[in-house]
Design a protein around this motif. Structure first.
Motif, mmCIF file in Angstrom:
data_model
loop_
_atom_site.group_PDB
_atom_site.id
_atom_site.type_symbol
_atom_site.label_atom_id
_atom_site.label_comp_id
_atom_site.label_asym_id
_atom_site.label_seq_id
_atom_site.Cartn_x
_atom_site.Cartn_y
_atom_site.Cartn_z
ATOM 1 N N GLU A 104 0.828 -1.212 0.000
ATOM 2 C CA GLU A 104 0.000 0.000 0.000
ATOM 3 C C GLU A 104 0.862 1.262 0.000
ATOM 4 N N LEU A 105 1.968 1.229 0.725
ATOM 5 C CA LEU A 105 2.886 2.362 0.752
ATOM 6 C C LEU A 105 3.399 2.651 -0.652
ATOM 7 N N ARG A 106 3.817 1.617 -1.361
ATOM 8 C CA ARG A 106 4.359 1.792 -2.705
ATOM 9 C C ARG A 106 3.298 2.216 -3.708
ATOM 10 N N ARG A 107 2.067 1.806 -3.502
ATOM 11 C CA ARG A 107 1.003 2.128 -4.448
ATOM 12 C C ARG A 107 0.478 3.545 -4.270
ATOM 13 N N HIS A 108 0.454 4.023 -3.035
ATOM 14 C CA HIS A 108 -0.240 5.280 -2.762
ATOM 15 C C HIS A 108 0.669 6.427 -2.322
ATOM 16 N N LYS A 109 1.736 6.139 -1.617
ATOM 17 C CA LYS A 109 2.509 7.222 -1.004
ATOM 18 C C LYS A 109 3.886 7.417 -1.624
ATOM 19 N N LEU A 110 4.452 6.367 -2.173
ATOM 20 C CA LEU A 110 5.848 6.416 -2.559
ATOM 21 C C LEU A 110 6.031 5.742 -3.926
ATOM 22 N N SER A 111 6.425 6.551 -4.936
ATOM 23 C CA SER A 111 6.662 6.030 -6.288
ATOM 24 C C SER A 111 8.158 6.039 -6.577
ATOM 25 N N MET A 112 8.538 5.240 -7.605
ATOM 26 C CA MET A 112 9.947 5.193 -7.968
ATOM 27 C C MET A 112 10.102 5.296 -9.471
ATOM 28 N N VAL A 113 11.075 6.102 -9.900
ATOM 29 C CA VAL A 113 11.414 6.244 -11.316
ATOM 30 C C VAL A 113 12.853 5.769 -11.484
ATOM 31 N N PHE A 114 13.035 4.759 -12.336
ATOM 32 C CA PHE A 114 14.355 4.164 -12.535
ATOM 33 C C PHE A 114 15.040 4.766 -13.757
ATOM 34 N N GLN A 115 16.356 4.494 -13.853
ATOM 35 C CA GLN A 115 17.113 4.904 -15.029
ATOM 36 C C GLN A 115 16.545 4.226 -16.270
ATOM 37 N N TYR A 116 16.289 2.929 -16.165
ATOM 38 C CA TYR A 116 15.649 2.197 -17.253
ATOM 39 C C TYR A 116 14.218 1.949 -16.810
ATOM 40 N N PHE A 117 13.320 2.719 -17.372
ATOM 41 C CA PHE A 117 12.048 3.000 -16.735
ATOM 42 C C PHE A 117 10.977 1.933 -16.921
ATOM 43 N N GLY A 118 11.287 0.788 -17.576
ATOM 44 C CA GLY A 118 10.390 -0.354 -17.591
ATOM 45 C C GLY A 118 9.046 -0.087 -18.216
ATOM 46 N N LEU A 119 9.023 0.629 -19.322
ATOM 47 C CA LEU A 119 7.757 0.890 -19.998
ATOM 48 C C LEU A 119 7.313 -0.345 -20.769
#
Length: 416
Positions: A104-119
């Motif tokens: 829930e923390l990762r879904r709602h409060k804390l996002s991450m953007v990587f160098q290789y962004f996994g689109l």
């Protein structure tokens, strides 16, 4: 910037190996990171790291490859489990969270953007941007509105239906950033998000990120190996080496007061004018007058204080303009009585957060001090040519002095 704490790391360690706890006695006895590796085979990736990140702050962690910066940011959201220490997000201890709470923390409060962004290459831009919302179970008009807002925010309006394979690297990076913005997380962790881009696109993304920050109102931890990028983007910068933080400070602090030789080597070639803000050198204006004041008194005060200009302010210290000595004398000869009748409403000004380099052309245009004002036109201070040039040349003087000292020492050594 808010003083509320968004992220707090206290004495955080990450040791890779089968028995991480075994290294602490060695470290306490003075063993280095290399000693521990040679004696035990364990790798100390993060060592006793402590810092707080304020709400709405861009906190940049800068270090070379192997410094521990990427491991550190992954400890913050527990993609990597810290070996020791405490990490709190909005006051919540993430080590105490179970799997559901962490999800829930990762879904709602804390996002991450990587160098290789996994689109997802087979999906459109809007599908990729909405992917996080989709995982969260959100659909319908509310989801569509968030996706549209995020796409517009990163400058991709009109590309919604395009496939990822049709986009340039810079545009793909914007999609990754938009996906993080769409879920409306309060905190964004960014691990070298621009480092895979061409230099020109990278600078464009940095500029766009700066422009977006006033709208985003996010707490950001930004990881980079590029010092100029760190100084350009960060409200504060943490420099890492061998798993440890060697200095935390504003870009001005890092460049102007490096903590040790390691940091000094990093910043020695950084142009001070690009990093030092105007507020660091602004001074009190010598003469400040009200528009109702009589011109004769104003001329006398400028003469007594030997300044060629008076700054004219109205209610709440908001600047109305300037009155030069020449204009004041001419106005007095014409029979004008008050400063307000002769005030010059066009004048050079800068904000306190402007960089010295950007202010140089304004100071170079004339001999008058330049007003430093805020968004509401309050007069905060002034900068003048001599002070500005002295501040920009400070690093050259330091380098010259160091070189002189080295030459002097070498000369003495030869004599001995």
């Amino acid at each position: 910037m808010s003083e509320e704490i968004g992220i707090s790391c206290q004495d955080v360690w990450k040791v890779f190996g089968p028995n991480p706890e075994s290294v602490f006695d060695l470290v306490d006895s003075g063993a280095s990171k290399q000693d521990v590796l040679e004696q035990t085979g364990h790798v100390i990736a993060v060592k006793e790291v402590s810092f707080d990140v304020h709400e709405n702050e861009i906190f940049v962690v800068m270090g070379l490859s192997g410094s521990g910066k990427s491991t550190l940011v992954r400890c913050i959201n527990r993609l990597i489990e810290p070996t020791k220490g405490k990490i709190a997000v909005d006051g919540m201890d993430i080590a105490a969270m179970n799997d559901n709470e962490l999800r829930e923390l990762r879904r709602h409060k804390l996002s991450m953007v990587f160098q290789y962004f996994g689109l997802l290459p087979h999906r459109s831009v809007e599908d990729n941007v909405g992917f996080g919302l989709e995982i969260r179970g959100e659909h319908g008009r509310k989801k569509e509105q968030r996706v549209a807002e995020a796409i517009e925010q990163v400058g991709l309006k009109g590309w919604e239906k395009s496939r990822i394979s049709e986009l340039s690297g810079g545009m793909q990076q914007r999609v990754g950033l938009a996906r993080a913005l769409a879920v409306e997380s309060e905190i964004i962790l960014m691990d070298e998000p621009f480092s895979a881009l061409d230099p020109l696109i990278r600078r464009q993304m940095q500029d766009e990120f700066i422009n977006m920050r006033s709208e985003m109102k996010k707490t950001v931890v930004f990881i980079t190996h590029d010092l100029l990028e760190a100084l350009k983007l960060g409200d504060r910068v943490a420099i890492m080496k061998d798993g440890e933080i060697v200095q935390i400070g504003t870009p001005e602090d890092i460049v102007g007061q490096p903590a040790d030789e390691y940091v000094s080597e990093f910043v020695k070639d950084v142009p001070r004018g690009r990093v030092i803000p105007v507020r660091s050198i602004m001074e009190e204006p010598i003469v400040v007058v009200r528009s109702q004041q009589d011109i004769e008194t104003c001329v006398r005060e400028m003469g007594d204080k030997r300044t060629p200009v008076a700054f004219v302010v109205g209610p709440f210290n908001r600047i109305m303009g300037i009155l030069t000595m020449r204009d004041a004398i001419d106005a007095d000869r014409k029979g004008l009585k008050t400063v307000g009748e002769a005030v010059r409403e066009e004048f050079a000004s800068v904000t306190p957060d402007s960089m010295l380099e950007d202010s140089l052309p304004l100071v170079a245009e004339g001999n008058l001090p330049v007003a430093v004002i805020d968004e509401e036109k309050h007069l905060l201070g002034v900068i003048n040519r001599a002070t500005l040039i002295q501040a920009m040349q400070a690093e050259d003087t330091t380098e010259n002095n160091n070189q002189h000292n080295n030459n002097h020492n070498n000369h003495n050594n030869k004599k001995e």
